[in-house]
Design a protein around this motif. Structure first.
Motif, mmCIF file in Angstrom:
data_model
loop_
_atom_site.group_PDB
_atom_site.id
_atom_site.type_symbol
_atom_site.label_atom_id
_atom_site.label_comp_id
_atom_site.label_asym_id
_atom_site.label_seq_id
_atom_site.Cartn_x
_atom_site.Cartn_y
_atom_site.Cartn_z
ATOM 1 N N VAL A 159 53.843 11.645 19.022
ATOM 2 C CA VAL A 159 52.573 11.053 19.459
ATOM 3 C C VAL A 159 52.775 9.579 19.803
ATOM 4 O O VAL A 159 52.331 9.092 20.857
ATOM 5 C CB VAL A 159 51.496 11.197 18.363
ATOM 6 N N LEU A 160 53.441 8.855 18.920
ATOM 7 C CA LEU A 160 53.657 7.431 19.152
ATOM 8 C C LEU A 160 54.570 7.187 20.356
ATOM 9 O O LEU A 160 54.318 6.285 21.161
ATOM 10 C CB LEU A 160 54.256 6.794 17.896
ATOM 11 N N ASP A 161 55.614 8.003 20.485
ATOM 12 C CA ASP A 161 56.542 7.827 21.603
ATOM 13 C C ASP A 161 55.859 8.069 22.948
ATOM 14 O O ASP A 161 56.061 7.312 23.903
ATOM 15 C CB ASP A 161 57.735 8.779 21.451
ATOM 16 N N THR A 162 55.055 9.137 23.016
ATOM 17 C CA THR A 162 54.363 9.421 24.281
ATOM 18 C C THR A 162 53.300 8.373 24.569
ATOM 19 O O THR A 162 53.056 8.034 25.734
ATOM 20 C CB THR A 162 53.722 10.820 24.242
ATOM 21 N N GLY A 163 52.684 7.830 23.512
ATOM 22 C CA GLY A 163 51.724 6.746 23.707
ATOM 23 C C GLY A 163 52.399 5.492 24.233
ATOM 24 O O GLY A 163 51.874 4.818 25.138
ATOM 25 N N ILE A 164 53.553 5.173 23.696
ATOM 26 C CA ILE A 164 54.308 4.003 24.153
ATOM 27 C C ILE A 164 54.719 4.180 25.613
ATOM 28 O O ILE A 164 54.634 3.234 26.414
ATOM 29 C CB ILE A 164 55.545 3.796 23.254
ATOM 30 N N THR A 165 55.138 5.379 25.964
ATOM 31 C CA THR A 165 55.528 5.646 27.353
ATOM 32 C C THR A 165 54.343 5.467 28.298
ATOM 33 O O THR A 165 54.487 4.914 29.392
ATOM 34 C CB THR A 165 56.084 7.075 27.475
ATOM 35 N N LEU A 166 53.161 5.922 27.867
ATOM 36 C CA LEU A 166 51.972 5.773 28.700
ATOM 37 C C LEU A 166 51.567 4.312 28.841
ATOM 38 O O LEU A 166 51.086 3.887 29.900
ATOM 39 C CB LEU A 166 50.815 6.588 28.105
ATOM 40 N N VAL A 167 51.769 3.512 27.796
ATOM 41 C CA VAL A 167 51.499 2.070 27.890
ATOM 42 C C VAL A 167 52.400 1.429 28.931
ATOM 43 O O VAL A 167 51.960 0.596 29.735
ATOM 44 C CB VAL A 167 51.704 1.396 26.513
ATOM 45 N N ARG A 168 53.655 1.845 28.968
ATOM 46 C CA ARG A 168 54.621 1.247 29.890
ATOM 47 C C ARG A 168 54.444 1.723 31.326
ATOM 48 O O ARG A 168 54.717 0.969 32.273
ATOM 49 C CB ARG A 168 56.035 1.578 29.416
ATOM 50 N N CYS A 169 53.995 2.976 31.476
ATOM 51 C CA CYS A 169 53.937 3.551 32.822
ATOM 52 C C CYS A 169 52.665 4.375 32.978
ATOM 53 O O CYS A 169 52.490 5.373 32.263
ATOM 54 C CB CYS A 169 55.176 4.407 33.078
ATOM 55 N N LYS A 170 51.808 3.974 33.891
ATOM 56 C CA LYS A 170 50.564 4.693 34.150
ATOM 57 C C LYS A 170 50.884 5.899 35.019
ATOM 58 O O LYS A 170 51.095 5.792 36.225
ATOM 59 C CB LYS A 170 49.561 3.768 34.847
ATOM 60 N N ASP A 171 50.917 7.075 34.371
ATOM 61 C CA ASP A 171 51.332 8.277 35.076
ATOM 62 C C ASP A 171 50.608 9.481 34.476
ATOM 63 O O ASP A 171 50.427 9.577 33.256
ATOM 64 C CB ASP A 171 52.847 8.463 34.961
ATOM 65 N N LEU A 172 50.202 10.421 35.312
ATOM 66 C CA LEU A 172 49.456 11.584 34.842
ATOM 67 C C LEU A 172 50.265 12.427 33.864
ATOM 68 O O LEU A 172 49.742 12.889 32.846
ATOM 69 C CB LEU A 172 49.018 12.445 36.042
ATOM 70 N N GLU A 173 51.537 12.634 34.150
ATOM 71 C CA GLU A 173 52.373 13.446 33.258
ATOM 72 C C GLU A 173 52.478 12.815 31.882
ATOM 73 O O GLU A 173 52.465 13.515 30.861
ATOM 74 C CB GLU A 173 53.762 13.650 33.876
ATOM 75 N N HIS A 174 52.603 11.499 31.839
ATOM 76 C CA HIS A 174 52.676 10.818 30.548
ATOM 77 C C HIS A 174 51.351 10.960 29.792
ATOM 78 O O HIS A 174 51.343 11.113 28.559
ATOM 79 C CB HIS A 174 52.996 9.344 30.755
ATOM 80 N N ALA A 175 50.235 10.919 30.522
ATOM 81 C CA ALA A 175 48.931 11.104 29.882
ATOM 82 C C ALA A 175 48.805 12.510 29.302
ATOM 83 O O ALA A 175 48.313 12.692 28.178
ATOM 84 C CB ALA A 175 47.811 10.837 30.890
ATOM 85 N N LYS A 176 49.258 13.501 30.045
ATOM 86 C CA LYS A 176 49.224 14.882 29.552
ATOM 87 C C LYS A 176 50.110 15.043 28.325
ATOM 88 O O LYS A 176 49.723 15.700 27.345
ATOM 89 C CB LYS A 176 49.669 15.831 30.663
ATOM 90 N N GLU A 177 51.280 14.459 28.353
ATOM 91 C CA GLU A 177 52.189 14.550 27.197
ATOM 92 C C GLU A 177 51.564 13.916 25.957
ATOM 93 O O GLU A 177 51.705 14.441 24.849
ATOM 94 C CB GLU A 177 53.515 13.874 27.535
ATOM 95 N N PHE A 178 50.882 12.796 26.147
ATOM 96 C CA PHE A 178 50.217 12.123 25.026
ATOM 97 C C PHE A 178 49.111 13.017 24.448
ATOM 98 O O PHE A 178 48.999 13.185 23.224
ATOM 99 C CB PHE A 178 49.643 10.791 25.494
ATOM 100 N N GLY A 179 48.291 13.597 25.321
ATOM 101 C CA GLY A 179 47.229 14.481 24.855
ATOM 102 C C GLY A 179 47.763 15.706 24.137
ATOM 103 O O GLY A 179 47.265 16.090 23.069
ATOM 104 N N TRP A 180 48.796 16.325 24.697
ATOM 105 C CA TRP A 180 49.372 17.511 24.064
ATOM 106 C C TRP A 180 50.056 17.180 22.742
ATOM 107 O O TRP A 180 49.998 17.974 21.782
ATOM 108 C CB TRP A 180 50.368 18.175 25.019
ATOM 109 N N ALA A 181 50.695 16.027 22.663
ATOM 110 C CA ALA A 181 51.346 15.625 21.405
ATOM 111 C C ALA A 181 50.311 15.471 20.301
ATOM 112 O O ALA A 181 50.537 15.891 19.150
ATOM 113 C CB ALA A 181 52.108 14.316 21.604
#
Length: 381
Positions: A159-181
């Motif tokens: 959860v934290l890793d996908t959140g950090i990735t979304l902070v660094r890069c605004k991307d739909l796939e990263h948002a989906k990964e964060f939600g699924w995590a």
């Protein structure tokens, strides 16, 4: 005692005990009777008494040996029976410890449910106990959690890793990964949500034919910080109960900017024409209109200062103060937001008019005022 006496070993020991007692008694008695019949009554001759003593010493030596053997067999019998009683007592104590430990675990889950306002429940507390303590039963107890604790920590780290990735890069796939995590972590904890869906609840779409539909992740756009804090508190409480709290301190990465995380999540979800990750909203346009107003107030500046600073602060409080889902939950609440926003704009206009030595009409006060009024009005659509 009765069980042991009825067993084959018990019957053998009892027979040996009777045999040796009879032997030790009958042999001296037989010697006395034979001595009396062959040699007559009581003699006055000292040599006869000496001979009699020699005969009887051997007989009583045999009696002593038989008694010792019988006593030894009796002690074996008693020890076997005592061991069986102790074993039953230990089994009873083990079962009592198992029942008490399970009960305390379930009470801990209930306390956590109440602590967070009973917005969720743990679906199957007994199953969750078996996940944490797979070896525990009425016959074996281990107070340290098993491999399930490591799996939970891995999910939290994801959860934290996908959140950090979304902070660094605004991307739909990263948002989906964060939600699924976030969804997977809550599923591992066996959480079912009792609270009705709120404005800004994050949902992910499950395409499997057996589970098709939007899944509630347990994450809300207006409460990302508190939702993450809730998950971490659930985790540390359960790890402490299972004696594995040291695992929590292996989590090494933390989300640096909740504001940017929220902004990126909002932007990619609403900007993309997709249904894989969405926000629940009473009105399709309400969240979009709110964020447009918020971003306009955030970025509209004059002389390096936010032009609508008071309004921005008010909207920021709604967005990050933990009450945004309530403020936008109904038409009545939205009306209050609109009225308060317009009052703040009027105050800004009056303040600016005083500073410039002129009065501004609300509807004719420049491009910024006209634009912000339009965006405020969109909240009601």
């Amino acid at each position: 005692m009765k069980d042991f006496a009825g067993s084959i070993l018990g019957k053998v020991l009892l027979a040996l005990l009777v045999f040796f007692l009879a032997l030790g008694t009958l042999v001296p008695l037989t010697v006395l009777v034979t001595y009396y019949l062959k040699l007559g009554g009581v003699s006055a001759d000292p040599q006869d008494w000496s001979a009699f003593g020699s005969v009887m010493s051997g007989s009583f030596t045999l009696l002593a040996a038989a008694s010792t053997t019988a006593t030894f067999l009796l002690l074996i019998w008693q020890k076997k029976d005592a061991d069986k009683v102790v074993a039953k007592q230990m089994a009873a104590m083990q079962f009592e410890q198992y029942v008490k430990h399970r009960s305390l675990f379930k009470e801990t889950l209930e306390d956590l449910e109440r602590k967070f306002g009973s917005v969720f429940i743990f679906r199957d507390r007994g199953q969750l106990y078996r996940y944490f303590f797979p070896r525990n039963s009425a016959f074996e107890m281990n107070y340290n959690g098993g491999s399930y604790c490591e799996a939970l920590i891995d999910s939290l780290q994801n959860v934290l890793d996908t959140g950090i990735t979304l902070v660094r890069c605004k991307d739909l796939e990263h948002a989906k990964e964060f939600g699924w995590a976030f969804l997977r972590l809550n599923e591992q904890l066996g959480i079912s949500w009792l609270q009705a869906e709120r404005e800004g609840d994050v949902r992910v779409y499950e395409g499997h034919i057996s589970y098709r539909g939007n899944k509630k992740t347990g994450l809300n756009l207006f409460n990302i910080s508190s939702d993450l804090a809730r998950s971490e508190e659930l985790m540390i409480t359960l790890l402490e109960f299972s004696g594995r709290e040291n695992l929590y301190y292996t989590v090494t990465r933390q989300i640096s900017s909740m504001e940017r995380l929220r902004e990126h999540l909002y932007n990619v979800v609403l900007e993309e024409d997709q249904a894989s990750i969405t926000f629940y909203s009473e009105s399709d346009n309400r969240l979009r209109a709110f964020y447009e107003l918020y971003n306009y107030c955030k970025h509209t500046a004059r002389e390096n200062e936010r032009f609508f600073e008071p309004l921005y602060e008010y909207l920021e409080k709604i967005l990050s103060g933990g009450g945004g889902e309530w403020s936008l939950s109904s038409a009545e609440q939205v009306k209050e937001v609109i009225e308060h926003s317009r009052n703040l704009v009027r105050e800004i206009q009056l303040t600016l008019g005083i500073e410039l030595g002129a009065a501004f009409d609300y509807r004719q006060g420049g491009v910024e005022f006209q634009e912000v009024d339009i965006k405020i009005s969109k909240l009601s659509t």
